[in-house]
Design a protein around this motif. Structure first.
Motif, PDB file in Angstrom:
ATOM      1  N   ALA A  86     -66.590  -5.061  29.278  1.00 31.21           N
ATOM      2  CA  ALA A  86     -68.012  -4.708  29.246  1.00 31.21           C
ATOM      3  C   ALA A  86     -68.296  -3.543  28.299  1.00 31.21           C
ATOM      4  CB  ALA A  86     -68.491  -4.356  30.657  1.00 31.21           C
ATOM      5  N   ARG A  87     -67.271  -2.834  27.910  1.00 33.72           N
ATOM      6  CA  ARG A  87     -67.456  -1.764  26.937  1.00 33.72           C
ATOM      7  C   ARG A  87     -67.862  -2.318  25.580  1.00 33.72           C
ATOM      8  NH1 ARG A  87     -62.698   2.428  24.936  1.00 33.72           N
ATOM      9  NH2 ARG A  87     -63.977   3.629  23.458  1.00 33.72           N
ATOM     10  N   TRP A  88     -67.411  -3.564  25.285  1.00 31.46           N
ATOM     11  CA  TRP A  88     -67.650  -4.149  23.968  1.00 31.46           C
ATOM     12  C   TRP A  88     -68.633  -5.314  23.995  1.00 31.46           C
ATOM     13  CZ3 TRP A  88     -65.867  -0.754  20.829  1.00 31.46           C
ATOM     14  CH2 TRP A  88     -64.743  -0.006  21.174  1.00 31.46           C
TER      15      TRP A  88
ATOM     16  N   MET B  89     -58.498  -4.155  27.631  1.00 37.09           N
ATOM     17  CA  MET B  89     -58.829  -4.636  26.297  1.00 37.09           C
ATOM     18  C   MET B  89     -58.664  -3.480  25.322  1.00 37.09           C
ATOM     19  SD  MET B  89     -62.297  -6.654  25.217  1.00 37.09           S
ATOM     20  CE  MET B  89     -62.404  -7.568  23.688  1.00 37.09           C
ATOM     21  N   HIS B  90     -57.774  -3.643  24.335  1.00 39.81           N
ATOM     22  CA  HIS B  90     -57.459  -2.570  23.402  1.00 39.81           C
ATOM     23  C   HIS B  90     -58.003  -2.941  22.026  1.00 39.81           C
ATOM     24  CE1 HIS B  90     -54.912  -1.436  26.703  1.00 39.81           C
ATOM     25  NE2 HIS B  90     -54.223  -2.559  26.591  1.00 39.81           N
ATOM     26  N   ALA B  91     -59.033  -2.256  21.597  1.00 39.45           N
ATOM     27  CA  ALA B  91     -59.736  -2.616  20.368  1.00 39.45           C
ATOM     28  C   ALA B  91     -59.217  -1.815  19.184  1.00 39.45           C
ATOM     29  CB  ALA B  91     -61.236  -2.393  20.532  1.00 39.45           C
ATOM     30  N   SER B  92     -58.988  -2.503  18.067  1.00 39.05           N
ATOM     31  CA  SER B  92     -58.594  -1.828  16.835  1.00 39.05           C
ATOM     32  C   SER B  92     -59.821  -1.179  16.187  1.00 39.05           C
ATOM     33  CB  SER B  92     -57.978  -2.831  15.859  1.00 39.05           C
ATOM     34  OG  SER B  92     -58.978  -3.709  15.368  1.00 39.05           O
ATOM     35  N   GLN B  93     -59.572  -0.337  15.208  1.00 37.18           N
ATOM     36  CA  GLN B  93     -60.673   0.329  14.527  1.00 37.18           C
ATOM     37  C   GLN B  93     -61.585  -0.682  13.834  1.00 37.18           C
ATOM     38  OE1 GLN B  93     -61.462   3.498  14.778  1.00 37.18           O
ATOM     39  NE2 GLN B  93     -63.275   3.190  13.505  1.00 37.18           N
ATOM     40  N   SER B  94     -60.998  -1.720  13.254  1.00 33.30           N
ATOM     41  CA  SER B  94     -61.822  -2.723  12.572  1.00 33.30           C
ATOM     42  C   SER B  94     -62.736  -3.449  13.545  1.00 33.30           C
ATOM     43  CB  SER B  94     -60.919  -3.727  11.842  1.00 33.30           C
ATOM     44  OG  SER B  94     -60.029  -4.365  12.750  1.00 33.30           O
ATOM     45  N   TRP B  95     -62.232  -3.708  14.754  1.00 27.34           N
ATOM     46  CA  TRP B  95     -63.059  -4.362  15.771  1.00 27.34           C
ATOM     47  C   TRP B  95     -64.165  -3.427  16.253  1.00 27.34           C
ATOM     48  CZ3 TRP B  95     -64.257  -8.924  17.702  1.00 27.34           C
ATOM     49  CH2 TRP B  95     -64.881  -9.004  18.947  1.00 27.34           C
TER      50      TRP B  95
ATOM     51  N   ILE C 127     -57.174  -6.636  20.372  1.00 23.62           N
ATOM     52  CA  ILE C 127     -58.133  -7.422  19.614  1.00 23.62           C
ATOM     53  C   ILE C 127     -58.526  -6.662  18.357  1.00 23.62           C
ATOM     54  CG2 ILE C 127     -60.123  -6.484  20.886  1.00 23.62           C
ATOM     55  CD1 ILE C 127     -61.421  -9.259  20.594  1.00 23.62           C
ATOM     56  N   GLY C 128     -58.757  -7.383  17.268  1.00 22.52           N
ATOM     57  CA  GLY C 128     -59.155  -6.760  16.014  1.00 22.52           C
ATOM     58  C   GLY C 128     -59.466  -7.811  14.975  1.00 22.52           C
ATOM     59  N   LEU C 129     -59.961  -7.388  13.827  1.00 22.71           N
ATOM     60  CA  LEU C 129     -60.186  -8.314  12.727  1.00 22.71           C
ATOM     61  C   LEU C 129     -58.847  -8.805  12.200  1.00 22.71           C
ATOM     62  CD1 LEU C 129     -63.128  -6.798  10.668  1.00 22.71           C
ATOM     63  CD2 LEU C 129     -63.185  -8.531  12.443  1.00 22.71           C
ATOM     64  N   ALA C 130     -58.794 -10.073  11.854  1.00 22.26           N
ATOM     65  CA  ALA C 130     -57.549 -10.668  11.385  1.00 22.26           C
ATOM     66  C   ALA C 130     -57.461 -10.610   9.872  1.00 22.26           C
ATOM     67  CB  ALA C 130     -57.464 -12.124  11.849  1.00 22.26           C
ATOM     68  N   ARG C 131     -56.231 -10.732   9.391  1.00 19.97           N
ATOM     69  CA  ARG C 131     -56.031 -10.882   7.961  1.00 19.97           C
ATOM     70  C   ARG C 131     -56.505 -12.279   7.575  1.00 19.97           C
ATOM     71  NH1 ARG C 131     -50.301 -11.127   7.786  1.00 19.97           N
ATOM     72  NH2 ARG C 131     -50.383 -11.028   5.509  1.00 19.97           N
ATOM     73  N   PRO C 132     -57.526 -12.398   6.736  1.00 23.25           N
ATOM     74  CA  PRO C 132     -58.125 -13.709   6.456  1.00 23.25           C
ATOM     75  C   PRO C 132     -57.121 -14.748   5.985  1.00 23.25           C
ATOM     76  CG  PRO C 132     -59.489 -11.949   5.563  1.00 23.25           C
ATOM     77  CD  PRO C 132     -58.211 -11.309   6.028  1.00 23.25           C
ATOM     78  N   GLU C 133     -56.119 -14.318   5.200  1.00 26.65           N
ATOM     79  CA  GLU C 133     -55.189 -15.310   4.657  1.00 26.65           C
ATOM     80  C   GLU C 133     -54.355 -15.972   5.739  1.00 26.65           C
ATOM     81  OE1 GLU C 133     -53.287 -11.190   4.038  1.00 26.65           O
ATOM     82  OE2 GLU C 133     -55.273 -12.118   4.036  1.00 26.65           O
ATOM     83  N   THR C 134     -54.215 -15.329   6.906  1.00 24.05           N
ATOM     84  CA  THR C 134     -53.422 -15.929   7.975  1.00 24.05           C
ATOM     85  C   THR C 134     -54.180 -17.035   8.690  1.00 24.05           C
ATOM     86  OG1 THR C 134     -54.173 -14.325   9.620  1.00 24.05           O
ATOM     87  CG2 THR C 134     -52.191 -13.776   8.353  1.00 24.05           C
ATOM     88  N   LEU C 135     -55.483 -17.057   8.544  1.00 25.96           N
ATOM     89  CA  LEU C 135     -56.294 -18.062   9.214  1.00 25.96           C
ATOM     90  C   LEU C 135     -56.864 -19.101   8.258  1.00 25.96           C
ATOM     91  CD1 LEU C 135     -58.399 -15.955  11.736  1.00 25.96           C
ATOM     92  CD2 LEU C 135     -56.511 -17.459  12.228  1.00 25.96           C
TER      93      LEU C 135
ATOM     94  N   GLU D 249     -65.656  -1.071  14.640  1.00 24.85           N
ATOM     95  CA  GLU D 249     -66.694  -0.949  13.616  1.00 24.85           C
ATOM     96  C   GLU D 249     -67.578  -2.200  13.580  1.00 24.85           C
ATOM     97  OE1 GLU D 249     -64.501  -0.189  10.093  1.00 24.85           O
ATOM     98  OE2 GLU D 249     -64.007   1.888  10.634  1.00 24.85           O
ATOM     99  N   LEU D 250     -66.964  -3.377  13.711  1.00 22.81           N
ATOM    100  CA  LEU D 250     -67.752  -4.600  13.708  1.00 22.81           C
ATOM    101  C   LEU D 250     -68.685  -4.654  14.912  1.00 22.81           C
ATOM    102  CD1 LEU D 250     -68.354  -7.464  12.604  1.00 22.81           C
ATOM    103  CD2 LEU D 250     -66.477  -8.294  14.044  1.00 22.81           C
TER     104      LEU D 250
END
Length: 630
Positions: free
Chosen positions: A50-52, A1-7, A247-255, A9-10
């Protein structure tokens, strides 16, 4: 599981991180008898999750895939990694024990498929114990706790909830739940605020590296729910999660458009029911073909058994006994039932007749099957079947097979190919449409992979197809894996076996893409998973050069040049050959991720950055049709 910086932080801003663990931790356990796939994780893969996540819900249809041994080992692994679990246990009391976190009470429950916990049997908490769930919600609310129901259920792959689930979850809110958070459909299904509570019908996937979801437009667009008990407030975050574990936070406009569309349906009971009726009619023949009725009278009888509580309960109980799930032995049940059911020769023949009726949507097949039946030749075969198992005359061929495997291209029969699709067979008339390197089943296409067709070997092609016997060939992100010699041979073979006017549709990474980040991902020995095996990096000029040598006419469909992005008018559909990694259908992480989108744009020359918004593209492919001259 590869987490982005935005993920990161959340997640790190929350004390408790709750996730649904859909499977067994460990690969050493024998599978339980059940319907559907058996899901399990390697220890290393689970450790990265389990890290997240530090709280795991186990009330789902896969945590008991390897029986009690697998469930206990999974719960132990969670504990070893410092986590907590709820929703399953070695008996009903353990499975129904809610999890109290500060002022919150979380209760996990799942629709019942397999693995329901009993007083003296391991398993999960299920909605069959409805009164127990009601009491748990009421007691938690009356004690001053904020109750969250963590619910596993609903229809897979639909971007909206079924109407019955809408009514069920709303009832739980009225009983005192502060929120209902759903999962199981693998795609986000929208959310609503109802009588002061939040209902999120399905979160979608967070970490589910299974190829089935690669081509699904919504499978990587998911949701995360945040709850602050002190402020008694909820927040819903769009996230992206792909097949490779990013995995990471998405661009809201895409969803936004998809989620808002789902939310609108949820608020409109009539519209939701209409869409559900449409989906039921469309998916019935794919998912529930064992129950295809022969005629309206047969449909009425099946509906009677499904709709009536008394019949449905008896059928479920009897089937549970026959598969050995309940304490009642199968042998005892059959002995007591007398001649009501038997597994003798007559029953096998009856099963064969039922199978032929199930496939009666093809009138030609139906006529041939009934003729073979009248001749006493109809029978069941086991995979791998022998040549004698194939029933054929001068024009037709039939195989009835009870195997669970899903072979791709099975055998060449004059005039027809036999291809397995789920639990049935599909008969494809010549000239054939062939997909190379496929991991999906597409109606009307012969799926092949490296085990069934060596695309660079003329002998391999000849063992399956006749020259000029193929109308279309499709290869999405396959040719970049071929060495120079094999690439040339593949194109020559395609030219030989395509009929005049036939088309070879190709999609490959585009070396002319303006983003340096994209090119770094896709180049030979690139950084993207799978790119380490890339041998070629095509731009349109190189594609024209190698295709022309094999005698093809090249029709560009999508490509980049120094002037920008280009797209011809073309049909990107299942009939002609659907390309997923294209401007029409791409739904991957470069589209949804804040961080990766920024890298894509920042590494693009300034004069071309507007091309992404102008054409609505991010990750694209070089797509061409190679046409064999008439």
């Amino acid at each position: 599981m590869h987490a982005s910086q935005s993920w990161r932080e959340l997640v790190e801003s929350h004390q408790w991180r709750v996730g649904n663990l859909e499977g067994v931790v460990g690969k050493a356990f024998p599978p339980a008898l059940k319907a559907g796939p058996v899901l399990s994780f390697e220890e290393d893969a689970f450790a990265s999750v389990a890290r997240w996540v530090n709280v795991f819900g186990l009330a789902n249809n896969h945590c008991c895939d390897c029986g009690e041994e697998g469930l206990v080992a999974t719960m132990s692994s969670i504990e070893v990694h410092g986590g907590r679990s709820f929703g399953a246990g070695t008996n009903m009391e353990e499975a129904w024990r809610p999890l109290d976190l500060e002022s919150c009470r979380i209760v996990a429950v799942a629709e019942h498929e397999f693995g329901k916990a009993e007083d003296r049997r391991f398993g999960i908490a299920t909605t069959e114990s409805e009164l127990r769930l009601f009491d748990t919600i009421r007691e938690g609310a009356q004690s001053g706790r904020q109750v969250i129901v963590y619910a596993h259920g609903g229809s897979e792959m639909l971007p909206f909830p079924p109407p019955y689930l809408r009514e069920r979850y709303r009832l739980w809110i009225r009983l005192g739940a502060r929120a209902v958070v759903g999962h199981h459909p693998h795609v986000a299904q929208g959310f609503e605020y109802y009588e002061g509570g939040l209902i999120c019908y399905s979160l979608g996937n967070a970490f589910f590296p299974h190829p089935r979801w690669v081509s699904n437009r919504l499978a990587m667009a998911s949701l995360a729910v945040s709850f602050d008990p002190g402020r008694d407030s909820f927040s819903v975050f769009p996230i992206y999660a792909d097949y490779h574990g990013n995995i990471g936070l998405a661009r809201p406009e895409t969803l936004a458009s998809e989620i808002l569309r789902s939310n609108e349906l949820i608020s409109d009971q009539v519209a939701l029911s209409e869409r559900y009726c449409e989906a039921s009619a469309r998916l019935f023949e794919n998912w529930y073909r064992d129950f295809l009725p022969r005629d309206p009278r047969h449909a009425a009888r099946l509906l009677h058994y499904f709709r009536c509580d008394a019949h449905r309960a008896m059928v479920a109980q009897a089937l549970s006994q026959r598969m050995g799930e309940t304490k009642e032995p199968l042998e005892y049940a059959m002995r007591q039932s007398g001649d009501f059911w038997s597994l003798d020769k007559d029953s096998n023949e009856r099963n064969a007749r039922d199978s032929s009726e199930t496939l009666s949507g093809d009138s030609v097949f139906e006529q041939v099957a009934r003729r073979f039946e009248s001749e006493g030749r109809l029978r069941m075969a086991s995979f791998p079947f022998e040549e004698d198992d194939v029933l054929e005359d001068s024009q037709h061929a039939i195989v009835l097979c009870e195997a669970r495997e899903k072979p791709s291209v099975v055998s060449k029969i004059p005039g027809l190919w036999i291809q397995r699709k789920d639990d049935l067979w599909e008969w494809i008339n010549a000239p054939y449409k062939v997909e190379i390197g496929a991991n999906r089943m597409v109606p009307g296409w012969c799926r092949t992979n490296r085990d069934t067709l060596d695309a660079a070997s003329i002998d391999s092609w000849r063992s399956s197809f006749s020259e000029e016997g193929v109308s279309r060939i499709l290869a999405e992100h396959v040719l970049e894996h071929l060495e120079d010699e094999d690439l040339a041979k593949c194109l020559v073979c395609a030219s030989i076996f395509l009929k005049p006017g036939g088309v070879f549709r190709i999609a490959v990474p585009d070396a002319a893409h303006p983003s340096a980040f994209y090119r770094e991902l896709c180049k030979p020995e690139g950084s993207d998973p799978g790119s380490e095996d890339h041998k070629q990096f095509f731009d349109l000029g190189f594609m024209i050069k190698v295709a022309s040598r094999a005698g093809f006419q090249v029709e560009p469909l999508e490509w980049w040049s120094s002037e920008g992005f280009h797209k011809a008018k073309w049909a990107n559909d299942w009939e002609t050959g659907r390309i997923e990694r294209s401007s029409d259908h791409y739904a991957g992480r470069l589209r949804y991720s804040h961080d990766l989108w920024a890298k894509l744009v920042d590494t693009t020359p300034a004069n071309l950055r507007q091309e992404y918004s102008t054409h609505g593209v991010s990750f694209t492919s070089l797509v061409v049709d190679l046409r064999k001259p008439e």
